[in-house]
Design an enzyme around this catalytic site. Structure first.
Site, PDB file in Angstrom:
ATOM      1  N   ASP A   1       5.816  -0.103 -13.156  1.00  0.00           N
ATOM      2  CA  ASP A   1       6.868   0.003 -12.151  1.00  0.00           C
ATOM      3  C   ASP A   1       6.349   0.959 -11.085  1.00  0.00           C
ATOM      4  O   ASP A   1       6.068   2.125 -11.373  1.00  0.00           O
ATOM      5  CB  ASP A   1       8.135   0.562 -12.817  1.00  0.00           C
ATOM      6  CG  ASP A   1       9.294   0.737 -11.850  1.00  0.00           C
ATOM      7  OD1 ASP A   1       9.081   0.657 -10.621  1.00  0.00           O
ATOM      8  OD2 ASP A   1      10.416   0.970 -12.332  1.00  0.00           O
TER       9      ASP A   1
ATOM     10  N   LYS B   1      11.422  -0.259   5.878  1.00  0.00           N
ATOM     11  CA  LYS B   1      10.217  -0.751   6.539  1.00  0.00           C
ATOM     12  C   LYS B   1       9.840   0.122   7.737  1.00  0.00           C
ATOM     13  O   LYS B   1       8.648   0.270   8.053  1.00  0.00           O
ATOM     14  CB  LYS B   1      10.397  -2.210   6.949  1.00  0.00           C
ATOM     15  CG  LYS B   1      10.480  -3.155   5.746  1.00  0.00           C
ATOM     16  CD  LYS B   1       9.276  -3.003   4.817  1.00  0.00           C
ATOM     17  CE  LYS B   1       9.290  -3.996   3.671  1.00  0.00           C
ATOM     18  NZ  LYS B   1       8.118  -3.847   2.769  1.00  0.00           N
TER      19      LYS B   1
ATOM     20  N   TYR C   1      16.981  -2.235   4.123  1.00  0.00           N
ATOM     21  CA  TYR C   1      15.665  -2.863   4.251  1.00  0.00           C
ATOM     22  C   TYR C   1      14.979  -2.455   5.552  1.00  0.00           C
ATOM     23  O   TYR C   1      13.800  -2.072   5.549  1.00  0.00           O
ATOM     24  CB  TYR C   1      15.813  -4.385   4.179  1.00  0.00           C
ATOM     25  CG  TYR C   1      14.498  -5.124   4.276  1.00  0.00           C
ATOM     26  CD1 TYR C   1      13.664  -5.221   3.166  1.00  0.00           C
ATOM     27  CD2 TYR C   1      14.086  -5.706   5.466  1.00  0.00           C
ATOM     28  CE1 TYR C   1      12.458  -5.893   3.239  1.00  0.00           C
ATOM     29  CE2 TYR C   1      12.877  -6.377   5.552  1.00  0.00           C
ATOM     30  CZ  TYR C   1      12.071  -6.466   4.436  1.00  0.00           C
ATOM     31  OH  TYR C   1      10.865  -7.116   4.518  1.00  0.00           O
TER      32      TYR C   1
ATOM     33  N   SER D   1       7.178  -4.586   8.020  1.00  0.00           N
ATOM     34  CA  SER D   1       7.934  -5.754   8.441  1.00  0.00           C
ATOM     35  C   SER D   1       8.311  -5.608   9.904  1.00  0.00           C
ATOM     36  O   SER D   1       8.505  -4.490  10.402  1.00  0.00           O
ATOM     37  CB  SER D   1       9.219  -5.899   7.616  1.00  0.00           C
ATOM     38  OG  SER D   1      10.076  -6.883   8.150  1.00  0.00           O
TER      39      SER D   1
END
Length: 253
Positions: A64, A160, A156, A143
């Site tokens: 992990d 990023k 999110y 991203s």
């Protein structure tokens, strides 16, 4: 013909499927031995067999990425199995989109653990290995969402953006050790997971908003990673985030 990554070793997180799998395959095709890291090692065993069937070398590792001790141990296992570590691709991500009022502690903690802490621990472990040999290349998957707002993606987009900031900072700090740190920032990539997550109308809307008229393929992103991974291609490049987005970030639509 000599392959440009011959004799080099790459470790890719989130390597068993989707984008991570494509990146691992591409680096292996260019001659790198690859350590395929995912939460469960057996998820990547078929990719190990595929790479070895074409004469490459690969190992599957389970960890992990949000667990510092476990991830450090996995990196050490990669060095033990493959002899060195030249390239690290911090690709792993776990995502749950939600409206602002629906963001919950459990999903926030998991996204931050994989998307932020995983980059930190991966960079830390990579730097420890690469300092021993005088350099290397770390490639983070960012991203276009770091620069464009998306509805129901506050966490999110924030993560990023953090990836790009961490990339720049790490590049400056690690440059004296010969370690380059860059990021690849895709727009929506047409993976199986994306197709399953988006309804047809949303998928078509994203295609329509992209000037080049299609979504990115995993191979598009893998080629950008290869550019940063190979010192012959990008040996004087560090601290950069390369948008691989079909022009969406500069379009007015």
């Amino acid at each position: 013909m000599t392959k440009s990554l011959e004799g080099r070793v790459a470790l890719i997180t989130g390597a068993s499927r989707g984008l991570g799998r494509e990146i691992a395959q591409r680096l292996a095709q260019d001659g790198a031995s690859v350590a395929l890291l995912d939460r469960k090692a057996h998820w990547a065993e078929d990719l190990v067999a595929e790479i070895e069937s074409t004469g490459g070398k690969a190992v599957a590792l389970g960890s992990d990425v949000s667990d510092r001790k476990a991830l450090t141990a996995a990196f050490e296992s990669a060095v033990s199995a493959l002899g060195r570590l030249d390239i690290v691709v911090n690709n792993a991500m776990w995502t749950k989109y939600a409206a602002i009022e629906d963001i919950d502690e459990e999903s926030l903690d998991r996204m931050l653990g994989v998307g932020v802490a995983g980059i930190i621990w991966g960079t830390q472990a990579a730097a420890a290995a690469m300092r021993q040999q005088g350099g290397g290349s770390i490639v983070n998957i960012a991203s276009v969402s770091a620069r464009l707002g998306l509805p129901q993606a506050m966490v999110y987009c924030g993560i990023k953006a953090a990836v790009e900031g961490m990339t720049r900072s790490a590049a400056i700090e690690l440059a004296p050790a010969g370690i380059r740190v860059n990021a690849v920032a895709p727009s929506t990539v047409a993976t199986e997971g994306v197709r399953a997550m988006l309804d047809e109308a949303t998928f078509e809307a994203r295609v329509a908003s992209t000037p080049l008229g299609r979504l990115g393929a995993t191979s598009d992103i893998a080629e950008a990673v290869l550019f940063f991974a190979d010192p012959m291609r990008s040996g004087f490049v560090t601290g950069q985030s390369l948008l691989v987005d079909g022009g969406i970030s500069v379009a007015l639509r």
